[in-house]
Design a protein around this motif. Sequence first.
Motif, PDB file in Angstrom:
ATOM      1  N   THR A  83      23.817 -62.340  37.404  1.00 59.55           N
ATOM      2  CA  THR A  83      23.920 -62.104  35.955  1.00 59.55           C
ATOM      3  C   THR A  83      25.232 -62.668  35.437  1.00 59.55           C
ATOM      4  O   THR A  83      26.271 -62.553  36.085  1.00 59.55           O
ATOM      5  N   SER A  84      25.182 -63.246  34.252  1.00 61.09           N
ATOM      6  CA  SER A  84      26.393 -63.741  33.589  1.00 61.09           C
ATOM      7  C   SER A  84      26.332 -63.368  32.117  1.00 61.09           C
ATOM      8  O   SER A  84      25.249 -63.184  31.543  1.00 61.09           O
ATOM      9  N   VAL A  85      27.497 -63.244  31.502  1.00 62.08           N
ATOM     10  CA  VAL A  85      27.607 -62.858  30.094  1.00 62.08           C
ATOM     11  C   VAL A  85      27.732 -64.105  29.235  1.00 62.08           C
ATOM     12  O   VAL A  85      28.569 -64.979  29.501  1.00 62.08           O
ATOM     13  N   LEU A  86      26.913 -64.167  28.178  1.00 57.20           N
ATOM     14  CA  LEU A  86      26.996 -65.281  27.232  1.00 57.20           C
ATOM     15  C   LEU A  86      27.897 -64.939  26.052  1.00 57.20           C
ATOM     16  O   LEU A  86      28.771 -65.709  25.684  1.00 57.20           O
ATOM     17  N   ARG A  87      27.696 -63.798  25.464  1.00 57.48           N
ATOM     18  CA  ARG A  87      28.564 -63.342  24.374  1.00 57.48           C
ATOM     19  C   ARG A  87      28.341 -61.854  24.150  1.00 57.48           C
ATOM     20  O   ARG A  87      27.402 -61.261  24.685  1.00 57.48           O
ATOM     21  N   SER A  88      29.201 -61.254  23.337  1.00 53.69           N
ATOM     22  CA  SER A  88      29.103 -59.817  23.085  1.00 53.69           C
ATOM     23  C   SER A  88      29.628 -59.500  21.685  1.00 53.69           C
ATOM     24  O   SER A  88      30.290 -60.328  21.051  1.00 53.69           O
ATOM     25  N   GLY A  89      29.335 -58.307  21.248  1.00 51.03           N
ATOM     26  CA  GLY A  89      29.825 -57.826  19.958  1.00 51.03           C
ATOM     27  C   GLY A  89      29.861 -56.312  19.961  1.00 51.03           C
ATOM     28  O   GLY A  89      29.185 -55.655  20.767  1.00 51.03           O
ATOM     29  N   VAL A  90      30.660 -55.732  19.080  1.00 50.15           N
ATOM     30  CA  VAL A  90      30.798 -54.282  19.009  1.00 50.15           C
ATOM     31  C   VAL A  90      29.759 -53.726  18.045  1.00 50.15           C
ATOM     32  O   VAL A  90      29.658 -54.160  16.904  1.00 50.15           O
ATOM     33  N   VAL A  91      28.979 -52.760  18.530  1.00 49.80           N
ATOM     34  CA  VAL A  91      27.980 -52.107  17.692  1.00 49.80           C
ATOM     35  C   VAL A  91      28.587 -50.916  16.970  1.00 49.80           C
ATOM     36  O   VAL A  91      28.402 -50.719  15.781  1.00 49.80           O
ATOM     37  N   ARG A  92      29.323 -50.101  17.711  1.00 50.78           N
ATOM     38  CA  ARG A  92      29.933 -48.897  17.134  1.00 50.78           C
ATOM     39  C   ARG A  92      31.218 -48.615  17.881  1.00 50.78           C
ATOM     40  O   ARG A  92      31.277 -48.726  19.101  1.00 50.78           O
ATOM     41  N   SER A  93      32.255 -48.248  17.139  1.00 48.80           N
ATOM     42  CA  SER A  93      33.551 -47.987  17.774  1.00 48.80           C
ATOM     43  C   SER A  93      34.036 -46.589  17.436  1.00 48.80           C
ATOM     44  O   SER A  93      33.657 -46.001  16.429  1.00 48.80           O
ATOM     45  N   GLY A  94      34.857 -46.047  18.302  1.00 50.69           N
ATOM     46  CA  GLY A  94      35.440 -44.734  18.098  1.00 50.69           C
ATOM     47  C   GLY A  94      36.702 -44.603  18.917  1.00 50.69           C
ATOM     48  O   GLY A  94      37.197 -45.579  19.479  1.00 50.69           O
ATOM     49  N   GLU A  95      37.237 -43.395  18.984  1.00 52.12           N
ATOM     50  CA  GLU A  95      38.481 -43.178  19.708  1.00 52.12           C
ATOM     51  C   GLU A  95      38.302 -43.371  21.214  1.00 52.12           C
ATOM     52  O   GLU A  95      39.096 -44.050  21.862  1.00 52.12           O
ATOM     53  N   ASP A  96      37.267 -42.732  21.788  1.00 56.76           N
ATOM     54  CA  ASP A  96      37.064 -42.778  23.237  1.00 56.76           C
ATOM     55  C   ASP A  96      35.646 -43.178  23.617  1.00 56.76           C
ATOM     56  O   ASP A  96      35.242 -43.011  24.770  1.00 56.76           O
ATOM     57  N   ARG A  97      34.871 -43.700  22.677  1.00 52.14           N
ATOM     58  CA  ARG A  97      33.497 -44.093  22.959  1.00 52.14           C
ATOM     59  C   ARG A  97      33.151 -45.314  22.099  1.00 52.14           C
ATOM     60  O   ARG A  97      33.311 -45.282  20.891  1.00 52.14           O
ATOM     61  N   VAL A  98      32.687 -46.370  22.739  1.00 52.26           N
ATOM     62  CA  VAL A  98      32.389 -47.626  22.053  1.00 52.26           C
ATOM     63  C   VAL A  98      31.063 -48.165  22.576  1.00 52.26           C
ATOM     64  O   VAL A  98      30.796 -48.112  23.780  1.00 52.26           O
TER      65      VAL A  98
END
Length: 255
Positions: free
Chosen positions: A195-210
């Motif tokens: 497996t290899s990563v092509l790209r990523s993005g943030v769906v939801r962010s918080g203090e200790d959970r993303v």
Amino acid sequence: MSTPSWYDLLDVDPDASTAEIRAAWKAAVADLDPTDRRFRAYSQAAEVLLDPARRAAYDAERRPHPEADPEPDPRQDASPAHLPEAAAARAPAPRTVPGWLLTVVGVLAALAVATAAWLWFVVPADSEVEDATRAARAAAETAVVPILSYDAAELDASREAATSYLTSGYREEYERFFEGVMEKNAPRTGTVVETSVLRSGVVRSGEDRVEVFVLLDQATTNARRAQPSTIKYWVTVTMERLDGEWLVAGLKTRA
């Protein structure tokens, strides 16, 4: 039209409690990326309203100011009531502030400083949230590769590489999947998944959970197929910060 207040922005009443304001802020930014200008506006509102001293000053600014007393009419007769001696006679004697009142004011001021210091550590600054989000995203890209890769000839090593990136709760779920699918099928078929990563993005962010959205490229070979079969698909990786380390707490596959 009046300018919306910080209370209007967070949709809370002016007499809302600290808990209500904090809950409203967290709900407002739950689905926003830290780089979104709305995220910064909500966080700025929370910083003001969660700081007792700044909130008090803000509330004071919002109150309507009483109109200034009208200037005295210079044409008015200088009657005894308007003479300095008469005014001095009517002026009340200066009052002495009780010592207990000064003590109470000092205690309240100390509490306000202590509360502000506590909020400084509890409510993260924009830069702290952005740094945490970047760290969680990078950790997700690193972790998802060993979690979704394995070699039938080295299953124990594959499992060990994956579990080091998992929370204890998600490790149990991964172990069940590994034993039920990989250990039963992979040795028989001689399957190797890379497996290899092509790209990523943030769906939801918080203090200790993303939550991080990752696009993967996965190549599979086995004893019958020497040429790799490649597919691309998305996964949503839930990252959780434990003792300063970002670990995978969940993983969902998306078409």
